[in-house]
Every structure is written in C-alpha cells, then in structure tokens.
Enzyme design. Structure first.
Site, PDB file in Angstrom:
ATOM      1  N   CYS A  44       9.252 -16.181   0.501  1.00 32.11           N
ATOM      2  CA  CYS A  44      10.365 -15.827  -0.387  1.00 32.11           C
ATOM      3  C   CYS A  44      10.617 -16.948  -1.386  1.00 32.11           C
ATOM      4  O   CYS A  44      10.987 -16.707  -2.518  1.00 32.11           O
ATOM      5  CB  CYS A  44      11.617 -15.560   0.448  1.00 32.11           C
ATOM      6  SG  CYS A  44      12.013 -16.921   1.562  1.00 32.11           S
TER       7      CYS A  44
ATOM      8  N   GLU B  33      19.058 -12.154   3.114  1.00 33.77           N
ATOM      9  CA  GLU B  33      18.122 -13.170   2.603  1.00 33.77           C
ATOM     10  C   GLU B  33      16.988 -12.394   1.951  1.00 33.77           C
ATOM     11  O   GLU B  33      16.152 -11.799   2.646  1.00 33.77           O
ATOM     12  CB  GLU B  33      17.569 -14.018   3.759  1.00 33.77           C
ATOM     13  CG  GLU B  33      18.605 -14.778   4.545  1.00 33.77           C
ATOM     14  CD  GLU B  33      19.095 -16.026   3.843  1.00 33.77           C
ATOM     15  OE1 GLU B  33      18.607 -16.316   2.737  1.00 33.77           O
ATOM     16  OE2 GLU B  33      19.973 -16.696   4.394  1.00 33.77           O
TER      17      GLU B  33
ATOM     18  N   LYS C 278      15.003  -6.256  15.220  1.00 36.45           N
ATOM     19  CA  LYS C 278      13.961  -5.330  14.744  1.00 36.45           C
ATOM     20  C   LYS C 278      12.965  -6.159  13.942  1.00 36.45           C
ATOM     21  O   LYS C 278      13.176  -6.433  12.772  1.00 36.45           O
ATOM     22  CB  LYS C 278      14.586  -4.250  13.860  1.00 36.45           C
ATOM     23  CG  LYS C 278      13.849  -2.923  13.832  1.00 36.45           C
ATOM     24  CD  LYS C 278      12.463  -2.954  13.255  1.00 36.45           C
ATOM     25  CE  LYS C 278      12.343  -2.988  11.760  1.00 36.45           C
ATOM     26  NZ  LYS C 278      10.926  -3.107  11.347  1.00 36.45           N
TER      27      LYS C 278
ATOM     28  N   GLU D 162       8.598 -10.009  -8.162  1.00 38.33           N
ATOM     29  CA  GLU D 162       8.045 -10.793  -7.062  1.00 38.33           C
ATOM     30  C   GLU D 162       6.682 -10.209  -6.667  1.00 38.33           C
ATOM     31  O   GLU D 162       6.583  -9.025  -6.340  1.00 38.33           O
ATOM     32  CB  GLU D 162       9.002 -10.733  -5.866  1.00 38.33           C
ATOM     33  CG  GLU D 162       8.576 -11.625  -4.726  1.00 38.33           C
ATOM     34  CD  GLU D 162       9.480 -11.487  -3.507  1.00 38.33           C
ATOM     35  OE1 GLU D 162       9.855 -10.346  -3.171  1.00 38.33           O
ATOM     36  OE2 GLU D 162       9.804 -12.522  -2.901  1.00 38.33           O
TER      37      GLU D 162
HETATM   38  P1  NAP Z   1      10.957  -5.289   3.613  1.00 38.81           P
HETATM   39  O1  NAP Z   1      10.025  -4.200   3.312  1.00 38.81           O
HETATM   40  O2  NAP Z   1      12.285  -5.280   2.969  1.00 38.81           O
HETATM   41  O3  NAP Z   1      11.103  -5.292   5.214  1.00 38.81           O
HETATM   42  C1  NAP Z   1      11.888  -6.237   5.904  1.00 38.81           C
HETATM   43  C2  NAP Z   1      12.338  -5.636   7.219  1.00 38.81           C
HETATM   44  O4  NAP Z   1      13.213  -4.538   6.945  1.00 38.81           O
HETATM   45  C3  NAP Z   1      11.187  -5.061   8.039  1.00 38.81           C
HETATM   46  O5  NAP Z   1      11.442  -5.269   9.404  1.00 38.81           O
HETATM   47  C4  NAP Z   1      11.241  -3.585   7.672  1.00 38.81           C
HETATM   48  O6  NAP Z   1      10.611  -2.729   8.588  1.00 38.81           O
HETATM   49  C5  NAP Z   1      12.748  -3.385   7.624  1.00 38.81           C
HETATM   50  N1  NAP Z   1      13.149  -2.173   6.914  1.00 38.81           N
HETATM   51  C6  NAP Z   1      12.477  -1.490   5.959  1.00 38.81           C
HETATM   52  N2  NAP Z   1      13.170  -0.393   5.575  1.00 38.81           N
HETATM   53  C7  NAP Z   1      14.313  -0.394   6.296  1.00 38.81           C
HETATM   54  C8  NAP Z   1      15.434   0.488   6.360  1.00 38.81           C
HETATM   55  N3  NAP Z   1      15.516   1.593   5.616  1.00 38.81           N
HETATM   56  N4  NAP Z   1      16.428   0.196   7.207  1.00 38.81           N
HETATM   57  C9  NAP Z   1      16.381  -0.911   7.977  1.00 38.81           C
HETATM   58  N5  NAP Z   1      15.336  -1.771   7.982  1.00 38.81           N
HETATM   59  C10 NAP Z   1      14.311  -1.517   7.137  1.00 38.81           C
HETATM   60  O7  NAP Z   1      10.310  -6.699   3.292  1.00 38.81           O
HETATM   61  P2  NAP Z   1       8.850  -7.213   3.701  1.00 38.81           P
HETATM   62  O8  NAP Z   1       7.873  -6.625   2.766  1.00 38.81           O
HETATM   63  O9  NAP Z   1       8.651  -7.043   5.168  1.00 38.81           O
HETATM   64  O10 NAP Z   1       9.013  -8.779   3.447  1.00 38.81           O
HETATM   65  C11 NAP Z   1       8.808  -9.355   2.222  1.00 38.81           C
HETATM   66  C12 NAP Z   1      10.120  -9.596   1.505  1.00 38.81           C
HETATM   67  O11 NAP Z   1      10.974 -10.407   2.301  1.00 38.81           O
HETATM   68  C13 NAP Z   1       9.916 -10.354   0.221  1.00 38.81           C
HETATM   69  O12 NAP Z   1      10.700  -9.775  -0.798  1.00 38.81           O
HETATM   70  C14 NAP Z   1      10.409 -11.750   0.548  1.00 38.81           C
HETATM   71  O13 NAP Z   1      10.833 -12.484  -0.559  1.00 38.81           O
HETATM   72  C15 NAP Z   1      11.522 -11.447   1.489  1.00 38.81           C
HETATM   73  N6  NAP Z   1      11.845 -12.627   2.314  1.00 38.81           N
HETATM   74  C16 NAP Z   1      13.022 -13.290   2.076  1.00 38.81           C
HETATM   75  C17 NAP Z   1      13.324 -14.444   2.797  1.00 38.81           C
HETATM   76  C18 NAP Z   1      14.608 -15.207   2.536  1.00 38.81           C
HETATM   77  O14 NAP Z   1      14.982 -16.024   3.366  1.00 38.81           O
HETATM   78  N7  NAP Z   1      15.284 -15.002   1.413  1.00 38.81           N
HETATM   79  C19 NAP Z   1      12.453 -14.909   3.781  1.00 38.81           C
HETATM   80  C20 NAP Z   1      11.272 -14.204   3.994  1.00 38.81           C
HETATM   81  C21 NAP Z   1      10.981 -13.064   3.255  1.00 38.81           C
HETATM   82  P3  NAP Z   1       9.035  -2.347   8.415  1.00 38.81           P
HETATM   83  O15 NAP Z   1       8.330  -3.286   9.258  1.00 38.81           O
HETATM   84  O16 NAP Z   1       8.900  -0.951   8.839  1.00 38.81           O
HETATM   85  O17 NAP Z   1       8.695  -2.497   6.968  1.00 38.81           O
END
Ligand code: NAP
Length: 493
Positions: A281, A247, A172, A382
């Site tokens: 991240c 992650e 996804k 963040e």
């Molecule tokens: P996010 O809002 O948590 O979304 C990540 C993924 O989860 C997206 O595909 C999102 O879909 C999906 N998602 C959202 N709600 C969900 C639910 N209820 N059930 C299942 N899946 C769901 O994060 P983001 O804003 O896209 O990305 C930024 C974040 O990612 C930051 O906090 C960053 O630090 C973190 N990140 C961490 C790493 C690491 O390796 N530690 C690497 C990269 C990024 P949608 O597209 O609909 O939102």
C-alpha cells in the site's frame, strides 16, 4: 486432506467452498482450505458475543490479558521460520521479507501486551460533590478483514490490539492467503486465549466478509484493503452506525531534491517501489526528481533497477519475487500497456522475465515509465505491482502541487540534505506518513494510517488499543444530603 478453520474455539471444516492456497512461484497447491460459509460466520459471531460476556474474559485484568498476548508473541517467535515460510508459500514474497514481517508481528503482539499493562484510566476533575472517572471498555465483537500482501503483519496488527482492548475478534483473511491467519489462530489457542474469542474465517470477501460487516453483533470493523471495497464497507457501517477503520490504497510520491545523497536516494527509491514486487500500500510508486539532477539520477536508477535480482522467493538473495497470481500479473501488464498508450517511454522492464524456472510463476520485471504528467491514468491509479512512474519538478511549490494532486494520501518520501526544507515540505504534503531520507520503515509505536481516499483511523501506537474501546463516564456521589432539587419534595412528604 483439507485444512480446517477456527470457528469460535472449534477447529473444523468450514461449510463454504473448498479453496486452494497456491504458491505464486509455480502454481503448486500449498493446501486446500474448507472455507467458511455464512452459517459459520453467524455461529462464530454469536458464540464470540457470548464468550466476551463470560466473567472469565470480562473480568480478566489487563495484566492477565497482557500475559496471553506475551505468550502468543513468544510462540510466534519460536516458530518464526516456519511461519515466514508459510507466508512465502501463500503469497510469494521473498523469505527475507516474510522473516522481517513475522518478527514485526511478534513485536506488535509484545508491544500491545506492554502498552496494555501501562494504560491508565482517568479520574477527571469533579465539578460537584462527586468523584468522576472515565474508563475504557471493549466494543464487543470486532471484525478484522485483511488483504493478501502482508497477512501476518496486518492480521496481528488487528488481533493483538482488539484482544488487548477486551474484545472478541472474527478475522477474515484474504481468500488467496488463509494459511498464516490459521496459524495465528493456533498460536492464540496455545497461548491460553479462552475459547470463542478468536475465529479465523477464510472465504470470499463478498460472502464471508460481507456477512461479518452486516452482522448486528459486530460492533466495529477494522479493514485493510482496496479503496473501492473500503468505501462499500463504510456505507454498510454508516447504516449500522458502526465505527470502521479503513487502511486503504495509495499512490505515494517519492521526491528527490537536487541536493539529495544520490546513493541513498537510489537505494531508497528502489526499495520503496520494488520490494514486495510493488505490492505494498505504501509503495513509492510516483517518483518526482528535481530538474537539476533529473537526467543523472534517472540514469543511475534505471541501471540499478535492471540489476535487481528477480527470482524464486525461497532462494537466497532474491529481491523481487512473483506477483500474487497470474490474474494480478495480467492487471499489472494492462497498466503498463495503458501507460505506453498514454505516451510513456519505457525506461526498463515491461516484460515477463524468462529462464531459471521463472516461466512457471507470475513474475514481472521491475519497470519504469517516464515522460508522463500526473494527468495520466498510470500516474493516478494504484497499480500494486513493480511499476514506477517517473516525473520531474522545478521547485518546492511545483512539487507540492504535483505530489498532492492525487485522491490518495497514504505516504510520501523526501530525499534531501536540507532538513529545514524537508520539514517544511513534509508539513505541506497531504499524506498520513512522511519519510525523510528513509522509506517504508514502520514502527509499531508510531501511529499509521492514511488521509483522503487512503483511509480513516490509525493503527499502531498506544492509541491502537483505544481504537477498539469506548469510553464510559462514572459519577460516584459523595454528597451526604439529597440532591437539592428533589430534597424539598422528599422533606415535605
Ligand atoms: P481488496 O480486494 O479490497 O480485499 C481486501 C479484503 O477485503 C480481502 O479479504 C477481501 O476478500 C475482502 N473483501 C472483498 N470484498 C468484500 C466485501 N464486499 N465485503 C467484505 N470484505 C470484502 O484488496 P486486495 O486486493 O486484497 O489488497 C490490495 C489493496 O489493499 C491495495 O489497494 C492496497 O493498497 C491495500 N492495502 C492497504 C494497506 C494499508 O495499510 N493502507 C495495507 C495493505 C494493503 P477476498 O479475499 O475475497 O478478495
């Protein structure tokens, strides 16, 4: 013309909403994707579960699975420029960065192919008249949920080890960036992956992602994204007793000691926070500079920040591209406003850049805020944008206390010529990765992951495949006699 999605071997329009992929540099539409609906998710998972039980996959030898991964890596390398451009269109990262990400994804696929060919199972020392072995088996259907900031890398980082481990995978991608995942689907198809084992299901997280995580046939979810979402998924996983790797976010400290090589440190700090426009991240978003060089260092850093080239992501030489969306730029702007309300001094940036067509995209100037302590919200939360908060420290103990005063623990960076001190401090920092005199370097052979609220589990490294497998113990009896306990009963009969 809408883009189709990949449902267990079939390319067809999904039954969810039609969603555009937008180019963050000017808001133009790259493509419209007919995203997945819950029916597509259920069908993909049920067919994936059947496909992974088929002898064609179940009995495929590791070196044969590795050959498929090897071909996928070659195919990705062969169309690297096109995929890099696709990712730049999808999320606005400068081409120099997306080219590196595509090369890294191809390397990841190649690495897991090689690791798979060399992984051993174990004969364990027998403690009776039998031969004991410990073998690794696939988990089943794995869900992979990814964010929008580095799709090609984070998706390959899950697909390759999960397939290497013998699983079926349902991906996804983030709603905003579906195009690269779809291309990876085509690549694995062409590489000869049997149908049904890989589905690419773009769509909203709260619908498609949620349906994947809750489905009873999904046996593990590998998630990269925000801490709030990760925590929600962990609750669902706990109910299913399903392993989940997370992650998550970060607020990583970068530390400049008095004795640092200033040129290297200025470059490293800039790259750590402002590459990817801070949407990483591992962004080094909290800077700590030791008192002795604080003022001189900050002067150099602010001058260099103001010279960074903010520009169109497809133009040569651009260092900072647009943010993913107008909406996200609004979040970043609100944080800068909050920082100022909390008493910060704005050292540079803090505005939208103007001219050269930049008004059409969601650009934001690289920004440095100073004069706050770790207690401020902008130092704790963040921001995920090009905003650095700069603080100072007196000595090692002071630094360790401040750096560790965070709910996050993803990464950290140290700039010092004193390697004994560097190693001493590295061991005291509560982060999953520590970079010493470098920053934001990622190697697929080195495990990666966070501590505290930055996540659980590790990706990369040979253990990356094991994270998608479970161990089974097999006892092979060698005794010519019946088991003694039952023996007398049988003899009396
Ligand atoms: P996010 O809002 O948590 O979304 C990540 C993924 O989860 C997206 O595909 C999102 O879909 C999906 N998602 C959202 N709600 C969900 C639910 N209820 N059930 C299942 N899946 C769901 O994060 P983001 O804003 O896209 O990305 C930024 C974040 O990612 C930051 O906090 C960053 O630090 C973190 N990140 C961490 C790493 C690491 O390796 N530690 C690497 C990269 C990024 P949608 O597209 O609909 O939102």
């Amino acid at each position: 013309m809408t883009e189709s999605i990949l449902v267990a071997g079939d390319w067809r329009p999904g039954r969810g909403e039609e969603t555009p992929s937008l180019f963050p540099a000017d808001g133009s539409v790259n493509a419209v994707v007919a995203t997945a609906g819950v029916d597509d998710v259920n069908e993909a998972i049920e067919r994936a579960d059947r496909a992974r039980r088929e002898p064609a996959w179940r009995n495929m030898r590791p070196h044969e699975r590795a050959a498929i991964l090897g071909r996928a890596s070659d195919l990705l390398t062969g169309r690297a420029e096109a995929v890099a451009r696709l990712q730049t269109r999808d999320n606005g990262k400068p081409l120099a960065e997306t080219r590196a990400l595509v090369a890294s994804a191809a390397g990841t696929c190649r690495y897991f192919a090689s690791a798979l060919e060399t992984l051993d199972d174990a004969l364990t020392p027998p403690r009776g008249d039998y031969l004991t072995m410990s073998v690794h088996e696939p988990l089943g259907v794995v869900g992979a949920i990814t964010p929008w900031n580095s799709p090609v890398a984070s998706e390959m980082q899950k697909i390759a080890p999960a397939l290497a481990g013998g699983n079926a995978v349902v991906v996804k991608p983030a709603d905003a960036t579906p195009l690269v995942a779809l291309e990876l689907g085509r690549i694995f198809d062409e590489a000869g992956l049997p149908p049904g084992l890989l589905s690419i299901l773009p769509g909203r997280g709260s619908v498609v992602g949620d349906a994947i995580v809750r489905h009873p046939l999904v046996k593990k979810v590998s998630f990269t994204g925000g801490t709030r979402t990760g925590r929600m998924l962990a609750h669902i996983a706990a109910d299913k007793l399903m392993p989940v790797s997370l992650e998550l976010g970060g607020k990583s400290p970068t530390v400049v000691f008095d004795d640092a090589d200033i040129d290297h440190a200025v470059n490293g700090v800039l790259f750590g926070i402002f590459s990817s426009a801070g949407q990483a991240c591992i962004a080094g978003s909290r800077l700590f500079v030791q008192d002795g060089i604080h003022d001189a260092f900050m002067t150099r850093l602010v001058e260099a920040t103001a010279r960074l080239r903010v520009g169109h992501p497809e133009a040569d030489g651009t260092q900072v591209g647009p943010l993913i969306s107008e909406q996200h730029r609004g979040v970043v702007e609100d944080y800068v406003k909050l920082g100022l309300e909390e008493g910060a001094t704005l050292l540079t940036g803090g505005e939208r850049p103007r001219g050269d067509g930049l008004d059409r995209g969601s650009y934001y100037q690289p920004t440095i805020l100073a004069g706050l302590t770790n207690a401020a919200r902008v130092c704790r939360e963040e921001i995920f944008g090009p905003v650095l908060v700069a603080m100072r420290f007196a000595d090692e103990d002071d630094l360790v206390a401040q750096a560790n005063d965070s709910v996050y623990g993803l990464a950290s960076g140290l700039w010092t010529r004193d390697y004994k001190r560097a190693l001493r401090v590295a061991r005291r920092l509560e982060t999953g990765t520590v970079w010493i005199n470098t920053y934001k370097q990622i190697s697929v052979s080195t495990p990666f992951g966070g501590v505290k609220e930055s996540g659980t589990g590790r990706e990369k490294g040979v253990g990356g495949i094991r994270a998608y497998q479970q161990q089974k113990s097999i006892y092979l009896g060698l005794n010519e006699q019946p088991i003694p306990w039952a023996g007398p009963v049988i003899e009396e009969h």
